[in-house]
Structures are given as C-alpha cells and as structure tokens.
Design a protein around this motif. Structure first.
Motif, PDB file in Angstrom:
ATOM      1  N   PHE A   1      47.883  61.931  69.644  1.00  0.00           N
ATOM      2  CA  PHE A   1      47.647  61.163  68.416  1.00  0.00           C
ATOM      3  C   PHE A   1      47.150  59.764  68.778  1.00  0.00           C
ATOM      4  O   PHE A   1      46.178  59.261  68.197  1.00  0.00           O
ATOM      5  CB  PHE A   1      48.938  61.070  67.601  1.00  0.00           C
ATOM      6  CG  PHE A   1      48.811  60.266  66.333  1.00  0.00           C
ATOM      7  CD1 PHE A   1      48.457  60.878  65.143  1.00  0.00           C
ATOM      8  CD2 PHE A   1      49.049  58.900  66.330  1.00  0.00           C
ATOM      9  CE1 PHE A   1      48.333  60.138  63.973  1.00  0.00           C
ATOM     10  CE2 PHE A   1      48.930  58.146  65.179  1.00  0.00           C
ATOM     11  CZ  PHE A   1      48.575  58.772  63.990  1.00  0.00           C
ATOM     12  N   CYS A   2      47.826  59.125  69.740  1.00  0.00           N
ATOM     13  CA  CYS A   2      47.402  57.791  70.205  1.00  0.00           C
ATOM     14  C   CYS A   2      45.966  57.829  70.725  1.00  0.00           C
ATOM     15  O   CYS A   2      45.132  56.990  70.359  1.00  0.00           O
ATOM     16  CB  CYS A   2      48.311  57.320  71.339  1.00  0.00           C
ATOM     17  SG  CYS A   2      49.976  56.871  70.849  1.00  0.00           S
ATOM     18  N   LEU A   3      45.693  58.805  71.573  1.00  0.00           N
ATOM     19  CA  LEU A   3      44.372  58.895  72.188  1.00  0.00           C
ATOM     20  C   LEU A   3      43.294  59.177  71.145  1.00  0.00           C
ATOM     21  O   LEU A   3      42.194  58.615  71.199  1.00  0.00           O
ATOM     22  CB  LEU A   3      44.375  59.993  73.262  1.00  0.00           C
ATOM     23  CG  LEU A   3      45.332  59.761  74.431  1.00  0.00           C
ATOM     24  CD1 LEU A   3      45.442  61.006  75.292  1.00  0.00           C
ATOM     25  CD2 LEU A   3      44.896  58.573  75.269  1.00  0.00           C
ATOM     26  N   GLY A   4      43.612  60.058  70.194  1.00  0.00           N
ATOM     27  CA  GLY A   4      42.656  60.371  69.138  1.00  0.00           C
ATOM     28  C   GLY A   4      42.379  59.177  68.251  1.00  0.00           C
ATOM     29  O   GLY A   4      41.234  58.931  67.851  1.00  0.00           O
ATOM     30  N   LEU A   5      43.426  58.418  67.966  1.00  0.00           N
ATOM     31  CA  LEU A   5      43.273  57.263  67.082  1.00  0.00           C
ATOM     32  C   LEU A   5      42.412  56.186  67.735  1.00  0.00           C
ATOM     33  O   LEU A   5      41.476  55.656  67.126  1.00  0.00           O
ATOM     34  CB  LEU A   5      44.649  56.703  66.728  1.00  0.00           C
ATOM     35  CG  LEU A   5      44.713  55.612  65.657  1.00  0.00           C
ATOM     36  CD1 LEU A   5      43.977  56.040  64.404  1.00  0.00           C
ATOM     37  CD2 LEU A   5      46.164  55.265  65.344  1.00  0.00           C
ATOM     38  N   THR A   6      42.708  55.855  68.992  1.00  0.00           N
ATOM     39  CA  THR A   6      41.950  54.786  69.652  1.00  0.00           C
ATOM     40  C   THR A   6      40.501  55.178  69.869  1.00  0.00           C
ATOM     41  O   THR A   6      39.598  54.332  69.844  1.00  0.00           O
ATOM     42  CB  THR A   6      42.612  54.400  70.996  1.00  0.00           C
ATOM     43  OG1 THR A   6      42.051  53.172  71.445  1.00  0.00           O
ATOM     44  CG2 THR A   6      42.411  55.460  72.057  1.00  0.00           C
ATOM     45  N   GLU A   7      40.250  56.483  70.065  1.00  0.00           N
ATOM     46  CA  GLU A   7      38.881  56.930  70.308  1.00  0.00           C
ATOM     47  C   GLU A   7      38.076  57.062  69.017  1.00  0.00           C
ATOM     48  O   GLU A   7      36.959  56.566  68.913  1.00  0.00           O
ATOM     49  CB  GLU A   7      38.888  58.278  71.046  1.00  0.00           C
ATOM     50  CG  GLU A   7      37.499  58.795  71.362  1.00  0.00           C
ATOM     51  CD  GLU A   7      37.511  60.000  72.275  1.00  0.00           C
ATOM     52  OE1 GLU A   7      36.502  60.217  72.974  1.00  0.00           O
ATOM     53  OE2 GLU A   7      38.521  60.741  72.296  1.00  0.00           O
ATOM     54  N   PHE A   8      38.645  57.719  68.008  1.00  0.00           N
ATOM     55  CA  PHE A   8      37.864  58.093  66.830  1.00  0.00           C
ATOM     56  C   PHE A   8      37.846  57.050  65.721  1.00  0.00           C
ATOM     57  O   PHE A   8      36.937  57.052  64.888  1.00  0.00           O
ATOM     58  CB  PHE A   8      38.363  59.431  66.279  1.00  0.00           C
ATOM     59  CG  PHE A   8      37.975  60.601  67.130  1.00  0.00           C
ATOM     60  CD1 PHE A   8      36.682  61.090  67.108  1.00  0.00           C
ATOM     61  CD2 PHE A   8      38.904  61.205  67.963  1.00  0.00           C
ATOM     62  CE1 PHE A   8      36.314  62.160  67.909  1.00  0.00           C
ATOM     63  CE2 PHE A   8      38.549  62.276  68.764  1.00  0.00           C
ATOM     64  CZ  PHE A   8      37.244  62.760  68.739  1.00  0.00           C
ATOM     65  N   VAL A   9      38.836  56.153  65.666  1.00  0.00           N
ATOM     66  CA  VAL A   9      38.809  55.147  64.611  1.00  0.00           C
ATOM     67  C   VAL A   9      37.607  54.220  64.799  1.00  0.00           C
ATOM     68  O   VAL A   9      37.109  53.615  63.841  1.00  0.00           O
ATOM     69  CB  VAL A   9      40.128  54.340  64.578  1.00  0.00           C
ATOM     70  CG1 VAL A   9      40.182  53.308  65.708  1.00  0.00           C
ATOM     71  CG2 VAL A   9      40.308  53.652  63.232  1.00  0.00           C
ATOM     72  N   MET A  10      37.115  54.135  66.024  1.00  0.00           N
ATOM     73  CA  MET A  10      35.964  53.285  66.315  1.00  0.00           C
ATOM     74  C   MET A  10      34.746  53.678  65.472  1.00  0.00           C
ATOM     75  O   MET A  10      33.973  52.809  65.028  1.00  0.00           O
ATOM     76  CB  MET A  10      35.622  53.379  67.809  1.00  0.00           C
ATOM     77  CG  MET A  10      34.508  52.466  68.262  1.00  0.00           C
ATOM     78  SD  MET A  10      34.892  50.710  68.099  1.00  0.00           S
ATOM     79  CE  MET A  10      36.170  50.537  69.341  1.00  0.00           C
ATOM     80  N   MET A  11      34.576  54.986  65.201  1.00  0.00           N
ATOM     81  CA  MET A  11      33.422  55.437  64.427  1.00  0.00           C
ATOM     82  C   MET A  11      33.461  54.894  63.001  1.00  0.00           C
ATOM     83  O   MET A  11      32.436  54.593  62.407  1.00  0.00           O
ATOM     84  CB  MET A  11      33.360  56.968  64.378  1.00  0.00           C
ATOM     85  CG  MET A  11      32.894  57.622  65.658  1.00  0.00           C
ATOM     86  SD  MET A  11      34.141  57.503  66.968  1.00  0.00           S
ATOM     87  CE  MET A  11      33.496  58.622  68.175  1.00  0.00           C
ATOM     88  N   GLY A  12      34.670  54.766  62.455  1.00  0.00           N
ATOM     89  CA  GLY A  12      34.804  54.319  61.076  1.00  0.00           C
ATOM     90  C   GLY A  12      34.764  52.808  60.909  1.00  0.00           C
ATOM     91  O   GLY A  12      34.526  52.316  59.801  1.00  0.00           O
ATOM     92  N   ILE A  13      34.981  52.071  62.013  1.00  0.00           N
ATOM     93  CA  ILE A  13      35.066  50.603  61.889  1.00  0.00           C
ATOM     94  C   ILE A  13      33.932  49.885  62.606  1.00  0.00           C
ATOM     95  O   ILE A  13      33.970  48.662  62.744  1.00  0.00           O
ATOM     96  CB  ILE A  13      36.434  50.086  62.395  1.00  0.00           C
ATOM     97  CG1 ILE A  13      36.592  50.314  63.905  1.00  0.00           C
ATOM     98  CG2 ILE A  13      37.574  50.761  61.640  1.00  0.00           C
ATOM     99  CD1 ILE A  13      37.868  49.719  64.470  1.00  0.00           C
ATOM    100  N   LEU A  14      32.924  50.626  63.049  1.00  0.00           N
ATOM    101  CA  LEU A  14      31.779  49.991  63.717  1.00  0.00           C
ATOM    102  C   LEU A  14      31.164  48.862  62.890  1.00  0.00           C
ATOM    103  O   LEU A  14      30.853  47.795  63.434  1.00  0.00           O
ATOM    104  CB  LEU A  14      30.710  51.038  64.047  1.00  0.00           C
ATOM    105  CG  LEU A  14      30.885  51.859  65.329  1.00  0.00           C
ATOM    106  CD1 LEU A  14      29.684  52.770  65.526  1.00  0.00           C
ATOM    107  CD2 LEU A  14      31.076  50.984  66.547  1.00  0.00           C
ATOM    108  N   PRO A  15      30.975  49.067  61.569  1.00  0.00           N
ATOM    109  CA  PRO A  15      30.402  47.960  60.790  1.00  0.00           C
ATOM    110  C   PRO A  15      31.271  46.697  60.813  1.00  0.00           C
ATOM    111  O   PRO A  15      30.745  45.580  60.851  1.00  0.00           O
ATOM    112  CB  PRO A  15      30.322  48.544  59.363  1.00  0.00           C
ATOM    113  CG  PRO A  15      30.254  50.022  59.558  1.00  0.00           C
ATOM    114  CD  PRO A  15      31.124  50.286  60.750  1.00  0.00           C
ATOM    115  N   ASP A  16      32.606  46.865  60.815  1.00  0.00           N
ATOM    116  CA  ASP A  16      33.510  45.710  60.838  1.00  0.00           C
ATOM    117  C   ASP A  16      33.435  44.980  62.175  1.00  0.00           C
ATOM    118  O   ASP A  16      33.418  43.750  62.227  1.00  0.00           O
ATOM    119  CB  ASP A  16      34.956  46.158  60.575  1.00  0.00           C
ATOM    120  CG  ASP A  16      35.109  46.850  59.235  1.00  0.00           C
ATOM    121  OD1 ASP A  16      34.433  46.432  58.283  1.00  0.00           O
ATOM    122  OD2 ASP A  16      35.897  47.815  59.146  1.00  0.00           O
TER     123      ASP A  16
END
Length: 385
Positions: A13-28
């Motif tokens: 869960f930790c690894l998935g969150l740190t890797e994939f949340v990046m796709m959703g927050i690139l604009p920020d």
C-alpha cells in the motif's frame, strides 16, 4: 486474511501510494516548483530508476539477513526517502530523494513475495502473492484519490508526509505480525546470478517492461488527458482515480485466481494482448468521456492482472537466486514506467494532444505481446519434452 498478509499488504500500500499518487498530482507539483508537466513527469522516472538500481543491490546485500529483518530495513529506507522528498525545497533535491524512495521498492516485493509464498497453502501461491500486491491496488482505490484531494486542496508535500507516517505504521505491523523466518540458503554472490544464464528470466523482464511501459505512456499523464481530451473537470479527478483503483483491485484478484486455475504464462499473454488493443482504443476514442473511463478501467485492471502471474513465473525461473529473481518484476515494471513516462511526454513536448501519448504505448504493447507469445510457446515445448 491472516495478519501476516495484512502486514505485507500494508507495505505494498505504501509503495503503491508513493508511486501512483504522483500521476494525479503532477499539475500541483508543476505549479509549486514552477516547472513544466514533462519535467514534473521526470520525478516518476527518477523513482523508477531508483527501483531498478535498488532491487538487485538491496537484495544482494541483504541476502544473508532474516526475511523479517530485511522487510524492516526496507521500510525504514522508504520512510527516510519519502520524508525528505516531502520537505525538499528544490527540484534537484526532490529528484534525489525521489530516487532514494524507489530503492526499497523492488526488494520489498521480492522478500514479501517469498514470505507470502511460504505462508500460502500448497497450490495457492499465486493467490497469496496477489494478496500481498492487493495493498498496492487498494492504494490506488483509496489512497491515491485521497492523496490527490489533499494535494489539490492543501499541498502535495502534506500527501508525502502522510505517506512517510504510514511507512512507520507499516514497520510496526511487520514487527508484530510477520513470524520470524530464517534467511534463504545462501548460494553465494555469483550463485544469485546463475539463473540469468537462461532465456526465460530475460524474456519475462522484457515483457514486463514493454507491457507496463505501454500503459504508462498514457497513464503517466492521465490527469491531463482526462481534462484536456476527455473533457472532465479538474474536480472530477479524485473520482476518476477511484475508478482506476477499482480496476486495479479487480484485475489483481482475477490475475491471481486465473493463474492458480490455468496457466500463469497464458494469463499474462492474453492480458498483454488486451493491453495492446486498449492502447489503440485510447488513441482513437479517448475524446468520448464515457469510453475514456471504460478504457482507463480496462488498462489499470490489465496492469495488475499480469502482476501475480509474472511474479510467480520469475520465482519459478530463478532457482538459487530467488530473492534477486523476485525483485526483477519490479525492475521490469519500473523500466517500463520510466521509459513509458518519457516516451509519453514526447508527443506532448511536440505539441500533440494527450491522446497521442498512447501511440508509443501501442508499439510497446505489441512487442510485449510478441515476447510473451514466444515464452508461452517455448514453455509448452519444454513441458512436452
């Protein structure tokens, strides 16, 4: 679910969150650091490079350690990398700590997969690995949308500070819930690499890189694609990421169960064909909002449907170097991640619309399918002999 599997899943869960949340927050991140979207996308690549470097390095250096101790060490490194990434005040520092954050990723999947297999009932190894990987899919279902929401309404730095805290909680769960397990028999430094003399591991690593890279050509920029091509409002992104997460959860479960029931190589090959067709459809039809959501769902489901079978296949083809072999799916995955994010950014840099990010994905998916088709036929031929 046994608490041991829950502890392993908390780690993914930790690894998935740190890797994939990046796709959703690139604009920020792009806005906060005052950099372009493709430059922000390179943070995805730096993490992936960290995975590729860390997977073999961490496994080799930790090969004599007890499995539980290795898991604790890997999660500690994860916490340090993400905490300093969150508090970094420059693009250069952020890039360095993003790289460090990726170092324990592949090794955790390797050691966690071995632990899951040892805890599994006979004949249920693929499902046990899928249970471990389930944490990553839940991260995409719940963690990524929440992280995206926090980033868009407060700060992306808070998202990563929370990730670091969750890493500490995971360390406690591993300490209390994972039983003590001895280290694997040490075949020596050279012995860890003996299995790489065979074709099979290289075929699987290549197939993983091409297959996952195909999806990441487009998925690395999914937030921008959904807004600029499919016509969604930015406020809908959190809900869109939830749908993507549902696809990952369902794909992971199906991949594990189908691999236990049928052929792991057959499941991987058919899923790769689905990825190729999906990329073609994304290029032509992502302008239709409902179709874009359906295609995203299929792509994320396929992304994780191949995870458990490919992990199991590499375990089976790495006798004497299981820890290294078990880390290689994540090497292949993140090579594809890095290359996919880069190639997907090329059409954007050239001024094309975001559906064109699927074009290099189509080519990568085609080669991935050919490799798995060859592996499947070779496996059948060797089994007959």
């Amino acid at each position: 679910m046994k608490t041991s599997f829950l502890a392993l899943a908390m780690g993914t869960f930790c690894l998935g969150l740190t890797e994939f949340v990046m796709m959703g927050i690139l604009p920020d991140i792009s806005k906060d650091m005052k950099i372009s979207i493709p430059a922000a996308g390179h943070l995805i690549s730096y993490y992936a490079i960290g995975v590729c470097v860390g997977a073999p390095a961490m496994v080799i250096f930790a090969r004599k350690m007890a499995l539980k101790s290795t898991l604790l060490l890997l999660m500690f490194l994860f916490v340090i990398g993400n905490l300093f990434f969150a508090i970094s005040d420059s693009y250069t520092a952020s890039s360095i700590w993003r790289f460090v954050s990726g170092l324990p990723h592949g090794a955790y999947f390797s050691v966690g997969g071995i632990v899951a297999s040892k805890l599994a009932e006979q004949g249920k190894e693929s499902s046990a690995i899928a249970l471990m990987i389930a944490g990553m899919t839940v991260a995409n279902l719940i963690g990524v949308p929440v992280g995206t929401y926090i980033s868009s309404h407060f700060s992306w730095k808070i998202t990563y500070e929370i990730i670091a805290v969750w890493g500490l909680i995971t360390m406690l769960s591993i300490w209390f819930w994972i039983p003590k397990m001895d280290a694997l028999p040490d075949t020596g430094f050279k012995g860890q690499f003996q299995f790489l003399k065979k074709k099979e591991p290289w075929l699987l690593i290549s197939a993983i890189a091409f297959g996952n890279g195909a999806i990441f050509c487009w998925y690395s920029y999914v937030s921008k694609s959904m807004i600029n091509v499919s016509g969604f409002n930015e406020s809908a992104l959190s809900y869109i990421m939830i749908l993507a997460g549902v696809g990952m959860v369902i794909g992971n479960i199906l991949g594990g169960k189908l691999s236990d029931k049928f052929s792991a190589s057959g499941v991987a090959m058919i899923t790769q064909a689905i990825i190729m067709i999906t990329m073609v459809c994304i290029f032509f039809f992502s302008g239709f909002s409902i179709l874009a959501l359906v295609l995203m769902f299929i792509s994320t489901a396929s992304l994780f449907a191949v995870s458990a079978p490919q992990q199991l296949l590499l375990f089976k083809n790495s006798k004497g170097g299981e820890m290294l072999g078990g880390s290689l799916p994540q090497v292949g995955f993140n090579i594809g991640n890095a290359v996919g994010a880069f190639l997907g950014g090329v059409p954007i840099t050239l001024g094309y619309t975001y559906n064109f990010t699927a074009v290099p994905g189509i080519i990568m998916a085609f080669f991935g399918f050919l490799i798995l088709l060859y592996y499947f036929k070779r496996e059948k031929k060797l089994s007959i002999k």
